[in-house]
Design a protein around this motif. Structure first.
Motif, PDB file in Angstrom:
ATOM      1  N   UNK A   1       0.768  -0.855  -0.030  1.00  0.00           N
ATOM      2  CA  UNK A   1       0.035   0.051  -0.214  1.00  0.00           C
ATOM      3  C   UNK A   1       0.731   1.167   0.069  1.00  0.00           C
ATOM      4  N   UNK A   2       2.215   1.223  -0.298  1.00  0.00           N
ATOM      5  CA  UNK A   2       2.909   2.357  -0.106  1.00  0.00           C
ATOM      6  C   UNK A   2       2.626   3.336  -1.240  1.00  0.00           C
ATOM      7  N   UNK A   3       2.354   2.909  -2.510  1.00  0.00           N
ATOM      8  CA  UNK A   3       2.146   4.070  -3.378  1.00  0.00           C
ATOM      9  C   UNK A   3       0.751   4.050  -3.746  1.00  0.00           C
ATOM     10  N   UNK A   4      -0.193   3.496  -3.126  1.00  0.00           N
ATOM     11  CA  UNK A   4      -1.653   3.474  -3.538  1.00  0.00           C
ATOM     12  C   UNK A   4      -2.387   4.465  -2.673  1.00  0.00           C
ATOM     13  N   UNK A   5      -2.971   5.135  -3.589  1.00  0.00           N
ATOM     14  CA  UNK A   5      -3.697   6.490  -3.260  1.00  0.00           C
ATOM     15  C   UNK A   5      -5.211   5.951  -3.099  1.00  0.00           C
ATOM     16  N   UNK A   6      -5.649   5.825  -1.722  1.00  0.00           N
ATOM     17  CA  UNK A   6      -6.959   5.227  -1.663  1.00  0.00           C
ATOM     18  C   UNK A   6      -8.255   6.420  -1.532  1.00  0.00           C
ATOM     19  N   UNK A   7      -9.351   6.203  -2.135  1.00  0.00           N
ATOM     20  CA  UNK A   7     -10.603   7.122  -2.282  1.00  0.00           C
ATOM     21  C   UNK A   7     -11.644   6.500  -1.950  1.00  0.00           C
ATOM     22  N   UNK A   8     -12.506   7.376  -1.320  1.00  0.00           N
ATOM     23  CA  UNK A   8     -14.198   7.038  -1.123  1.00  0.00           C
ATOM     24  C   UNK A   8     -14.706   6.234  -2.514  1.00  0.00           C
ATOM     25  N   UNK A   9     -15.397   5.236  -2.752  1.00  0.00           N
ATOM     26  CA  UNK A   9     -15.836   4.589  -3.708  1.00  0.00           C
ATOM     27  C   UNK A   9     -15.120   3.679  -4.607  1.00  0.00           C
ATOM     28  N   UNK A  10     -13.735   3.879  -4.062  1.00  0.00           N
ATOM     29  CA  UNK A  10     -12.877   2.776  -5.011  1.00  0.00           C
ATOM     30  C   UNK A  10     -13.041   1.247  -4.700  1.00  0.00           C
ATOM     31  N   UNK A  11     -13.156   0.567  -5.815  1.00  0.00           N
ATOM     32  CA  UNK A  11     -13.220  -0.770  -5.740  1.00  0.00           C
ATOM     33  C   UNK A  11     -11.742  -1.313  -5.500  1.00  0.00           C
ATOM     34  N   UNK A  12     -11.638  -2.165  -4.425  1.00  0.00           N
ATOM     35  CA  UNK A  12     -10.423  -2.779  -4.057  1.00  0.00           C
ATOM     36  C   UNK A  12     -10.534  -4.303  -3.917  1.00  0.00           C
ATOM     37  N   UNK A  13      -9.412  -5.025  -3.962  1.00  0.00           N
ATOM     38  CA  UNK A  13      -9.343  -6.365  -3.469  1.00  0.00           C
ATOM     39  C   UNK A  13      -8.444  -6.647  -2.429  1.00  0.00           C
ATOM     40  N   UNK A  14      -8.868  -7.306  -1.291  1.00  0.00           N
ATOM     41  CA  UNK A  14      -8.147  -7.453  -0.137  1.00  0.00           C
ATOM     42  C   UNK A  14      -7.813  -9.276  -0.219  1.00  0.00           C
ATOM     43  N   UNK A  15      -6.377  -9.423   0.047  1.00  0.00           N
ATOM     44  CA  UNK A  15      -6.188 -10.914   0.042  1.00  0.00           C
ATOM     45  C   UNK A  15      -6.652 -11.713   0.896  1.00  0.00           C
ATOM     46  N   UNK A  16      -7.052 -11.117   2.238  1.00  0.00           N
ATOM     47  CA  UNK A  16      -7.888 -12.019   3.108  1.00  0.00           C
ATOM     48  C   UNK A  16      -9.128 -12.081   3.001  1.00  0.00           C
ATOM     49  N   UNK A  17      -9.850 -10.861   2.661  1.00  0.00           N
ATOM     50  CA  UNK A  17     -11.400 -10.685   2.677  1.00  0.00           C
ATOM     51  C   UNK A  17     -12.056 -10.555   1.334  1.00  0.00           C
ATOM     52  N   UNK A  18     -11.357 -10.622   0.299  1.00  0.00           N
ATOM     53  CA  UNK A  18     -11.843 -10.528  -1.066  1.00  0.00           C
ATOM     54  C   UNK A  18     -12.248  -8.919  -1.603  1.00  0.00           C
ATOM     55  N   UNK A  19     -13.227  -8.825  -2.581  1.00  0.00           N
ATOM     56  CA  UNK A  19     -13.490  -7.700  -3.184  1.00  0.00           C
ATOM     57  C   UNK A  19     -14.300  -6.694  -2.123  1.00  0.00           C
TER      58      UNK A  19
ATOM     59  N   UNK B   1      -0.631   9.748   5.834  1.00  0.00           N
ATOM     60  CA  UNK B   1       0.744   8.864   5.941  1.00  0.00           C
ATOM     61  C   UNK B   1       0.498   7.638   6.741  1.00  0.00           C
ATOM     62  N   UNK B   2       1.331   7.504   7.910  1.00  0.00           N
ATOM     63  CA  UNK B   2       1.472   6.014   8.401  1.00  0.00           C
ATOM     64  C   UNK B   2       0.003   5.625   9.238  1.00  0.00           C
ATOM     65  N   UNK B   3      -0.674   6.974   9.545  1.00  0.00           N
ATOM     66  CA  UNK B   3      -1.896   6.681  10.287  1.00  0.00           C
ATOM     67  C   UNK B   3      -3.190   6.647   9.397  1.00  0.00           C
ATOM     68  N   UNK B   4      -2.972   6.678   7.972  1.00  0.00           N
ATOM     69  CA  UNK B   4      -4.016   6.419   7.154  1.00  0.00           C
ATOM     70  C   UNK B   4      -4.866   5.284   7.272  1.00  0.00           C
ATOM     71  N   UNK B   5      -6.137   5.457   7.469  1.00  0.00           N
ATOM     72  CA  UNK B   5      -7.215   4.422   7.771  1.00  0.00           C
ATOM     73  C   UNK B   5      -8.256   4.346   6.859  1.00  0.00           C
ATOM     74  N   UNK B   6      -8.549   3.009   6.321  1.00  0.00           N
ATOM     75  CA  UNK B   6      -9.561   2.665   5.205  1.00  0.00           C
ATOM     76  C   UNK B   6     -10.515   1.836   5.807  1.00  0.00           C
ATOM     77  N   UNK B   7     -11.668   2.155   5.664  1.00  0.00           N
ATOM     78  CA  UNK B   7     -13.127   1.525   5.914  1.00  0.00           C
ATOM     79  C   UNK B   7     -13.367   0.752   4.634  1.00  0.00           C
ATOM     80  N   UNK B   8     -13.427  -0.475   4.572  1.00  0.00           N
ATOM     81  CA  UNK B   8     -14.145  -1.271   3.635  1.00  0.00           C
ATOM     82  C   UNK B   8     -15.464  -1.984   3.764  1.00  0.00           C
TER      83      UNK B   8
END
Length: 563
Positions: A508-526, A536-543
């Motif tokens: 996730x170092x170079x990924x910029x996450x945004x609300x509404x973005x479709x993602x795939x998580x290796x543990x939980x799927x899409x 920065x290091x404190x960036x939290x993402x709710x999916x």
């Protein structure tokens, strides 16, 4: 002192006395000692590496006449120093007894050669040992698998999928065991196993939500959620001790029955005929309860539990009343971690909602006599047992090896012996697992792989693992040792994505996450990003995941990427 006085008054001995009193008797009566030492011509001691000084004194007294002492043990399995065991007894045996003949039993009839090679290679890092090299005439067997998960919940899901994979390969549930360093680690595993309706048993411990300290804190929580709950008020009225014992409770309960109301209502009314000291204590209890209820009405579940612990000084209560206070404190901390994990993803993070959630988890009846049960236990309790498949979880610095051992070489070597014991419980398959994050008292801490994982030999680790069955369930991928040099875990590729060969730390170092973005998580799927917080290091993402459920992640650790 009072305890010993009561024992003497009752003409009784406790378990420790069965040895201590014998040694005392032999020490003061040469005639009695000689009578017994002449009677027993040969003395055989099993598990000799676990003897403590008082046991050793009795052995020496019994062997004093004939000098025929046969000791069977494995210095590499000495894991009970906290009980007083001294590995020096077996290491120095030849110096203690002249004309000693040593027989090394190196042929192993349990494990595959790969598992034995892994065990030999790890334990060779200990300096305080006699030395041996286990071998078998059996098969070389499968290589050791390594798994990496985001946190303890993801690890539990990954472990469940590994168990299901073993079952699909023909292994019975009763031949599979999950091992961990501390009892508190069973909580995340139990939650997942119950929801997955996987029958299991815990050896040497009660189930997490049934442990005394967990039930105490949950009793406070339930009373805050429902002040009319007389059952839970009875449990905690005098826990920790506050001078409101059985007699006080019975008087209050009698008044409540007369008035057709709850005991808490009686307490709050202040209308009861008790001694002045008891009346004051009841008032103090009510004021404590009302302060906590204000917090419960406005704060999320984990913060309420932390407030309870602080307000009633529960950790102090554990230290003053239980010899295993450290383990019990870890269980209480794990309850906070469970509440944190729930609050992060729940629409309603309140205390009543959390209590409803764990009630659902805890009440599922999963026992199935036909298929047998999966076994969960600490590594200490696993000693002497064996299973076809072993999964060792929580292999992180500070957890295994335990934080208490990191500053002392002898303690660290004992932790390594404990890992050796865990490895050698496996007959056919061995999986080692760790998580990149773990919750402790409401704080998410980044984890580093255990030093013991670096000590596993490269030729014993899987180069690739078939994980299609796991990925089809959208659960944690296995990480294999392809390209593992023995120096860095950054070479572990994500199995099934070998074309990318992305290193876990760089997800996730170079990924910029945004609300509404479709993602795939290796543990939980899409899923879809619902909220982005911090920087920065404190960036939290709710999916919100397609398969249901909502989770929050620290972006720098989350194995997810845009679709």
């Amino acid at each position: 002192h009072e305890y010993e006085k009561e024992l003497r008054r009752a003409h009784a001995l406790d378990f420790d006395d069965l040895i201590a009193r014998v040694v005392e008797l032999f020490s003061v009566s040469e005639e009695v000692k000689e009578g017994y030492s002449r009677r027993f011509k040969h003395i055989l001691v099993d598990e000799f590496q676990d003897t403590n000084p008082i046991q050793m004194a009795m052995v020496e007294q019994l062997a004093s006449t004939h000098g025929s002492l046969f000791a069977v043990g494995d210095d590499d399995q000495s894991i009970y120093s906290w009980r007083g065991a001294r590995v020096e007894h077996i290491l120095e045996f030849e110096n203690l007894y002249q004309n000693t003949h040593v027989i090394r039993l190196e042929q192993n009839y349990r494990s595959t050669q790969t598992i034995l090679d892994a065990a030999n290679h790890v334990i060779a890092n200990n300096r305080g040992r006699k030395g041996k090299n286990l071998w078998t005439a059996g098969d070389r067997g499968e290589k050791v698998a390594l798994t990496v998960s985001t946190d303890e919940e993801a690890e539990a899901h990954s472990v469940l999928q590994q168990v299901l994979l073993f079952v699909s390969q023909g292994h019975d549930l009763k031949e599979i065991a999950i091992l961990y360093r501390t009892n508190a680690q069973s909580r995340a595993l139990e939650d997942v196993l119950k929801l997955g309706s996987t029958p299991y048993q815990i050896i040497g411990s009660v189930r997490f939500y049934e442990r005394t300290e967990v039930r105490d804190i949950l009793a406070y929580c339930k009373l805050l959620a429902n002040p009319a709950d007389n059952v839970n008020l009875k449990r905690i009225l005098n826990v920790p001790r506050r001078g409101l014992g059985k007699g006080t409770y019975e008087k209050l309960a009698g008044l409540a029955e007369e008035r057709n109301t709850s005991i808490m209502s009686v307490l709050r009314s202040g209308s009861f005929d008790l001694a002045r000291a008891q009346t004051k204590r009841c008032g103090d209890f009510v004021r404590t309860f009302e302060r906590l209820q204000e917090i419960a009405n406005t704060c999320e579940a984990p913060r309420v539990i932390e407030a309870i612990l602080e307000e009633v000084k529960y950790t102090k209560h554990l230290k003053e009343n239980y010899p295993d206070a450290e383990s019990r404190t870890e269980n209480v901390e794990e309850l906070v971690a469970a509440a944190d994990a729930y609050a992060e993803s729940a629409e309603d993070p309140s205390l009543p909602a959390f209590l409803a959630e764990i009630a659902l988890v805890a009440d599922i009846d999963t026992f199935d006599e036909e298929k047998g049960q999966l076994t969960l236990m600490t590594l200490h309790n696993a000693k002497g047992l064996e299973f076809d498949c072993i999964i060792i979880t929580g292999l992180e610095e500070g957890l295994f090896p335990h934080a208490n051992s990191l500053e002392n070489d002898d303690s660290l070597e004992e932790e390594r012996r404990l890992f050796y014991v865990g490895i050698t419980r496996a007959r056919k398959r061995l999986v080692c697992s760790y998580a990149n994050m773990r919750r402790r008292m409401g704080v998410i801490e980044g984890g580093r792989p255990s030093r013991f994982l670096y000590e596993l030999p490269e030729n014993c680790l899987e180069g690739s693992v078939e994980v299609d069955a796991l990925q089809s369930r959208s659960e944690g991928p296995l990480f294999a040792g392809s390209g593992y040099s023995g120096a860095s875990f950054s070479n572990f590729p994500v199995v099934g994505k070998t074309a990318q060969h992305r290193e876990f730390e760089d997800y996730s170092q170079e990924v910029r996450f945004a609300v509404g973005m479709r993602i795939r998580h290796d543990n939980f799927g899409k899923g879809v990003i619902r909220r982005v917080e911090g920087t920065g290091e404190n960036l939290r993402v709710t999916v919100i995941f397609d398969g249901g459920g909502e989770r929050k992640f620290l972006a720098q650790f989350a194995p997810m990427y845009p679709l």
